[in-house]
Design a protein around this motif. Structure first.
Motif, PDB file in Angstrom:
ATOM      1  N   TYR A  67       9.805  51.523   6.009  1.00 53.36           N
ATOM      2  CA  TYR A  67       9.747  50.824   7.274  1.00 53.36           C
ATOM      3  C   TYR A  67       9.504  49.498   6.814  1.00 53.36           C
ATOM      4  O   TYR A  67       9.371  48.985   6.059  1.00 53.36           O
ATOM      5  N   GLY A  68       9.730  48.717   8.200  1.00 55.00           N
ATOM      6  CA  GLY A  68       9.497  47.204   7.998  1.00 55.00           C
ATOM      7  C   GLY A  68       9.846  46.681   9.319  1.00 55.00           C
ATOM      8  O   GLY A  68      10.609  47.281  10.197  1.00 55.00           O
ATOM      9  N   ALA A  69       9.442  45.421   9.774  1.00 51.87           N
ATOM     10  CA  ALA A  69       9.872  44.890  10.862  1.00 51.87           C
ATOM     11  C   ALA A  69       9.796  43.401  10.954  1.00 51.87           C
ATOM     12  O   ALA A  69       8.905  42.738  10.088  1.00 51.87           O
ATOM     13  N   PHE A  70      10.991  42.700  11.440  1.00 51.91           N
ATOM     14  CA  PHE A  70      11.110  41.384  11.455  1.00 51.91           C
ATOM     15  C   PHE A  70      10.904  40.537  10.137  1.00 51.91           C
ATOM     16  O   PHE A  70      10.100  39.633   9.927  1.00 51.91           O
ATOM     17  N   GLY A  71      11.757  41.325   9.104  1.00 54.43           N
ATOM     18  CA  GLY A  71      12.054  40.664   8.015  1.00 54.43           C
ATOM     19  C   GLY A  71      12.274  39.133   7.903  1.00 54.43           C
ATOM     20  O   GLY A  71      12.299  38.351   7.030  1.00 54.43           O
ATOM     21  N   SER A  72      13.389  38.797   8.897  1.00 60.27           N
ATOM     22  CA  SER A  72      13.527  37.394   9.159  1.00 60.27           C
ATOM     23  C   SER A  72      13.134  37.300  10.732  1.00 60.27           C
ATOM     24  O   SER A  72      13.332  37.953  11.637  1.00 60.27           O
ATOM     25  N   VAL A  73      12.875  35.961  10.934  1.00 63.91           N
ATOM     26  CA  VAL A  73      12.893  35.474  12.218  1.00 63.91           C
ATOM     27  C   VAL A  73      13.973  34.638  12.790  1.00 63.91           C
ATOM     28  O   VAL A  73      14.130  33.502  11.982  1.00 63.91           O
ATOM     29  N   GLY A  74      14.361  34.712  13.767  1.00 63.87           N
ATOM     30  CA  GLY A  74      15.465  33.885  14.421  1.00 63.87           C
ATOM     31  C   GLY A  74      15.035  32.511  14.834  1.00 63.87           C
ATOM     32  O   GLY A  74      13.914  32.474  15.303  1.00 63.87           O
ATOM     33  N   ARG A  75      15.664  31.690  14.751  1.00 62.18           N
ATOM     34  CA  ARG A  75      15.290  30.511  15.269  1.00 62.18           C
ATOM     35  C   ARG A  75      15.564  29.886  16.693  1.00 62.18           C
ATOM     36  O   ARG A  75      15.293  28.797  17.037  1.00 62.18           O
ATOM     37  N   GLU A  76      16.591  30.902  17.240  1.00 64.94           N
ATOM     38  CA  GLU A  76      17.078  30.314  18.571  1.00 64.94           C
ATOM     39  C   GLU A  76      17.336  31.852  19.020  1.00 64.94           C
ATOM     40  O   GLU A  76      17.581  32.798  18.446  1.00 64.94           O
ATOM     41  N   ARG A  77      17.419  31.696  20.428  1.00 66.68           N
ATOM     42  CA  ARG A  77      17.674  33.089  21.187  1.00 66.68           C
ATOM     43  C   ARG A  77      18.909  33.017  22.008  1.00 66.68           C
ATOM     44  O   ARG A  77      19.062  31.956  22.725  1.00 66.68           O
ATOM     45  N   LEU A  78      19.793  33.896  21.458  1.00 62.39           N
ATOM     46  CA  LEU A  78      21.220  33.711  22.136  1.00 62.39           C
ATOM     47  C   LEU A  78      21.274  35.240  22.837  1.00 62.39           C
ATOM     48  O   LEU A  78      20.726  36.040  22.557  1.00 62.39           O
ATOM     49  N   ASN A  79      21.933  35.169  23.921  1.00 64.04           N
ATOM     50  CA  ASN A  79      22.174  36.256  24.788  1.00 64.04           C
ATOM     51  C   ASN A  79      23.703  36.098  25.321  1.00 64.04           C
ATOM     52  O   ASN A  79      24.083  35.158  25.767  1.00 64.04           O
ATOM     53  N   LYS A 125       8.475  40.868   4.917  1.00 70.87           N
ATOM     54  CA  LYS A 125       8.331  39.484   5.643  1.00 70.87           C
ATOM     55  C   LYS A 125       8.235  38.589   4.518  1.00 70.87           C
ATOM     56  O   LYS A 125       8.742  37.208   4.474  1.00 70.87           O
ATOM     57  N   ILE A 126       7.418  38.843   3.498  1.00 71.45           N
ATOM     58  CA  ILE A 126       7.348  37.929   2.264  1.00 71.45           C
ATOM     59  C   ILE A 126       8.457  37.890   1.684  1.00 71.45           C
ATOM     60  O   ILE A 126       8.922  36.830   1.347  1.00 71.45           O
ATOM     61  N   HIS A 127       9.442  39.023   1.322  1.00 69.75           N
ATOM     62  CA  HIS A 127      10.579  38.998   0.745  1.00 69.75           C
ATOM     63  C   HIS A 127      11.634  38.020   1.453  1.00 69.75           C
ATOM     64  O   HIS A 127      12.545  37.565   1.014  1.00 69.75           O
ATOM     65  N   GLY A 128      11.421  38.198   3.041  1.00 68.39           N
ATOM     66  CA  GLY A 128      12.681  37.985   3.795  1.00 68.39           C
ATOM     67  C   GLY A 128      12.553  36.516   4.445  1.00 68.39           C
ATOM     68  O   GLY A 128      13.839  36.228   4.716  1.00 68.39           O
ATOM     69  N   ASP A 129      11.844  35.847   4.474  1.00 73.66           N
ATOM     70  CA  ASP A 129      11.867  34.644   5.325  1.00 73.66           C
ATOM     71  C   ASP A 129      10.769  33.642   4.844  1.00 73.66           C
ATOM     72  O   ASP A 129       9.491  34.136   4.831  1.00 73.66           O
ATOM     73  N   GLU A 130      11.081  32.529   4.765  1.00 70.74           N
ATOM     74  CA  GLU A 130      10.293  31.241   4.299  1.00 70.74           C
ATOM     75  C   GLU A 130       9.184  31.236   5.349  1.00 70.74           C
ATOM     76  O   GLU A 130       8.071  30.704   5.133  1.00 70.74           O
ATOM     77  N   ALA A 131       9.737  31.485   6.789  1.00 68.79           N
ATOM     78  CA  ALA A 131       8.762  31.271   7.809  1.00 68.79           C
ATOM     79  C   ALA A 131       7.325  32.147   7.648  1.00 68.79           C
ATOM     80  O   ALA A 131       6.371  31.672   8.308  1.00 68.79           O
ATOM     81  N   TRP A 132       7.609  33.243   7.172  1.00 68.22           N
ATOM     82  CA  TRP A 132       6.371  34.078   7.067  1.00 68.22           C
ATOM     83  C   TRP A 132       5.570  33.703   5.801  1.00 68.22           C
ATOM     84  O   TRP A 132       4.391  33.788   5.872  1.00 68.22           O
ATOM     85  N   ARG A 133       6.102  32.832   4.955  1.00 67.35           N
ATOM     86  CA  ARG A 133       5.496  32.561   3.714  1.00 67.35           C
ATOM     87  C   ARG A 133       4.689  31.110   4.168  1.00 67.35           C
ATOM     88  O   ARG A 133       3.706  30.696   3.667  1.00 67.35           O
ATOM     89  N   ASP A 134       5.487  30.182   4.924  1.00 68.62           N
ATOM     90  CA  ASP A 134       4.708  28.867   5.189  1.00 68.62           C
ATOM     91  C   ASP A 134       3.817  29.098   6.599  1.00 68.62           C
ATOM     92  O   ASP A 134       3.285  27.818   6.776  1.00 68.62           O
ATOM     93  N   GLY A 135       3.805  29.961   7.093  1.00 66.49           N
ATOM     94  CA  GLY A 135       3.038  30.155   8.110  1.00 66.49           C
ATOM     95  C   GLY A 135       3.591  29.850   9.533  1.00 66.49           C
ATOM     96  O   GLY A 135       2.979  29.670  10.569  1.00 66.49           O
ATOM     97  N   THR A 136       4.988  29.485   9.471  1.00 69.97           N
ATOM     98  CA  THR A 136       5.427  28.961  10.875  1.00 69.97           C
ATOM     99  C   THR A 136       6.250  29.790  11.790  1.00 69.97           C
ATOM    100  O   THR A 136       7.025  29.623  12.515  1.00 69.97           O
ATOM    101  N   LYS A 150      18.242  49.848  12.316  1.00 67.21           N
ATOM    102  CA  LYS A 150      17.882  48.355  12.348  1.00 67.21           C
ATOM    103  C   LYS A 150      16.439  48.502  12.303  1.00 67.21           C
ATOM    104  O   LYS A 150      15.831  49.358  12.705  1.00 67.21           O
ATOM    105  N   GLY A 151      15.866  47.343  11.923  1.00 64.62           N
ATOM    106  CA  GLY A 151      14.446  47.053  12.143  1.00 64.62           C
ATOM    107  C   GLY A 151      14.318  46.155  13.199  1.00 64.62           C
ATOM    108  O   GLY A 151      15.424  45.424  13.814  1.00 64.62           O
ATOM    109  N   SER A 152      12.934  45.971  13.903  1.00 63.73           N
ATOM    110  CA  SER A 152      12.979  44.940  14.818  1.00 63.73           C
ATOM    111  C   SER A 152      12.971  43.526  14.389  1.00 63.73           C
ATOM    112  O   SER A 152      12.207  43.286  13.460  1.00 63.73           O
ATOM    113  N   GLY A 153      14.019  43.041  14.973  1.00 61.20           N
ATOM    114  CA  GLY A 153      14.207  41.664  14.293  1.00 61.20           C
ATOM    115  C   GLY A 153      15.177  41.352  12.943  1.00 61.20           C
ATOM    116  O   GLY A 153      14.995  40.371  12.648  1.00 61.20           O
ATOM    117  N   GLY A 154      15.167  42.844  12.298  1.00 63.73           N
ATOM    118  CA  GLY A 154      15.723  42.719  11.072  1.00 63.73           C
ATOM    119  C   GLY A 154      17.190  42.318  10.794  1.00 63.73           C
ATOM    120  O   GLY A 154      17.852  43.089  11.237  1.00 63.73           O
TER     121      GLY A 154
END
Length: 532
Positions: free
Chosen positions: A361-373, A191-202, A528-532
């Motif tokens: 292991y790892g999960a949600f290294g990046s977080v999507g900003r929108e939900r597509l389906n 998470k720390i490596h993968g996405d700014e959102a985990w580093r800035d708390g959002t 695949k990772g969860s959300g990765g």
């Protein structure tokens, strides 16, 4: 100062020189593992044939032939992906293996486990994972294999009783702690490596809405105050980056670390549907606790049985030698995993050996900003334009209808739904089996239809099928329409309208079944990772 159980009370007494015992810890680890195995094999019973059966979306026979061709021989394929299904893989064989796995899992849940029983469960599930292709390409699959392998050596060779005459080997308890350390710390680092959102708390501003399968409480979590959501991110970092370091400390620190990890996993269980991942992650965390801890929580008769077993225990030199040998093997195989965690190019959910004994292991290294389906829609109309009467195929877990509350699915896994969550962020070219799914829906294939919540064309197959991409967002609670979701269409269509006699589709299906000419062979090791 060490601790022991006072046989006359449920209190933990200070006994200088005494060592903690793990009878109750072993009891709980094996029972929970039995439950997880049972769920995993139940998923296979219900879904394996339409997914990888002889006429499945990704037939196992075609896959094994492609792997053999790619690696040069069937023997080379078996060495890379060990599985019983190299020898036979008919639908009956797949289902028989799944039913045997479920039956043996229930035996473990009932309280009986020994080396042969746990080894058979591990071998059966590994056989599914290694031929499951995309459907089994998740981190928790290899995590279950690594956990199941360690559990083999937690048991006596033959004695299956819940409290046998040999105590749990402490080196194996230590290996479970090493496993939970790698799971949690690896997830924190990715998470720390993968996405700014985990580093800035959002990150949690988006996570609950965009995660693979939201649950009944996900919308409530999503609309929590931003300050609470930011606090949740810091709690995530506490559980994944700080608590793991205390797993190897003395008793009190270890218990606190284990409690933080379990509490964190329980929060994830309530906030979404991550298959059996969270329950599986709780399992090695139980090794942080000894009998002195469990004696305060578990029923007195169970504690008494553990005390009696401890008083009558006999040492087993073969069991001890085996456990230390396994510890040495795991230590050697852990080197690539540790190097990966320390690398700035860290990857997640990858195995480094053919048996998946030690993984990263790892999960949600990046977080999507929108939900597509992606929603599959069918029509009986002659002209398949936007004015046609399109009826959607509802998923069992993914959102389709706007007024439908997200269901509670986990620890069960809806494998089609998970794959379509990934597919929505990609293109049909990257998920060519979706065309095979369209072909099957155009023929009302019972297996393919069974993967959806219902069949809008039960009496006769549709004339056309298309796939449309939508952007979904949570509707605010208490809205006047009673909606759970809002959505808007994205672009034109994800897949154009296709009929059963469309030459493009017919040609693709013919090519798709050719082991040598097929356009697609998935990675043999990356998952695949969860959300990765």
């Amino acid at each position: 100062m060490e601790y022991n159980i006072d046989s006359k009370s449920r209190e933990v007494s200070n006994v200088p020189g005494a060592c903690p015992t793990y009878w109750l810890t072993r009891f709980l680890i094996l029972r929970l593992l039995g439950v997880i195995y049972a769920v995993a094999f139940l998923v296979a019973i219900n879904q394996i044939v339409p997914l990888i059966g002889e006429d499945g979306l990704l037939p196992v026979g075609t896959y094994l032939e492609r792997v053999g061709n790619a690696l040069g021989s069937t023997g080379a394929g078996f060495a890379r992906l060990p599985s019983l299904f190299w020898f036979a893989h008919s639908d009956a064989t797949l289902l028989t293996a799944a039913w045997i796995g479920l039956a043996l899992s229930c035996v473990v849940v009932a309280g009986f486990a020994n080396v042969p029983l746990m080894a058979v469960l591990w071998l059966l599930y590994m056989s599914f994972v290694h031929v499951g292709q995309e459907w089994y390409g998740y981190g928790w699959e290899i995590q279950l294999l690594e956990t199941g392998f360690l559990a083999i050596f937690l048991c006596p060779l033959l004695d299956p009783r819940p409290f046998p005459k040999h105590a749990p080997p402490v080196p194996i308890i230590g290996l479970f702690r090493w496993l939970i350390f790698r799971i949690m710390f690896g997830a924190g680092l990715i998470k720390i490596h993968g996405d700014e959102a985990w580093r800035d708390g959002t990150a949690l501003y988006y996570h609950f809405e965009t995660q693979p399968l939201p649950g009944p409480l996900s919308r409530w979590f999503h609309f929590l105050p931003r300050a609470v959501l930011k606090t949740g991110v810091w709690f995530n970092h506490l559980a994944e980056l700080v608590a793991p370091w205390f797993i190897f400390w003395p008793r009190l620190a270890r218990h606190i670390a284990g409690s933080v990890i379990v509490l964190f996993q329980m929060t994830l269980i309530f906030s979404g549907n991550l298959s059996f991942l969270n329950w599986l992650t709780i399992l090695p965390a139980l090794a942080c606790f000894d009998d002195g801890f469990w004696s305060r929580l578990l029923p007195r008769p169970l504690v008494s049985r553990a005390e009696t077993a401890n008083a009558r225990a006999e040492p087993s030199r073969p069991m001890l030698v085996t456990s230390w040998s396994v510890a040495a093997l795991i230590a050697l195989l852990s080197i690539p995993s540790v190097l990966n965690m320390l690398s700035p190019r860290q990857i997640m959910n990858t195995s480094f050996d053919p048996l998946d004994l030690v993984n990263t292991y790892g999960a949600f290294g990046s977080v999507g900003r929108e939900r597509l389906n992606v929603v599959f829609e069918g029509t009986m109309d002659q002209t398949p334009d936007d004015n046609a009467d399109w009826k959607p195929y509802r998923y069992k877990g993914l959102p389709v209808a706007l007024d439908q509350r997200p269901p509670q699915v986990a620890p069960y896994q809806l494998r089609l739904d998970w794959q379509m969550w990934f597919a929505a962020m990609s293109s049909p070219e990257q998920y060519p089996w979706t065309l095979n799914l369209v072909w099957k829906l155009l023929h009302n294939d019972p297996g393919a239809v069974s993967l959806f919540a219902d069949n809008p064309f039960a009496s006769a197959p549709p004339r056309y099928i298309r796939a449309v991409l939508y952007r979904y967002t949570f509707a605010p609670p208490g809205n006047a329409e009673g909606l759970w979701w809002n959505r808007e269409r994205v672009g034109n269509v994800w897949l154009p309208a296709l009929s059963a006699d469309d030459p493009r589709l017919v040609e693709f299906v013919k090519r798709y079944w050719s082991p040598r000419k097929g356009p697609w062979l998935p990675s043999l090791r990356t998952r695949k990772g969860s959300g990765g």
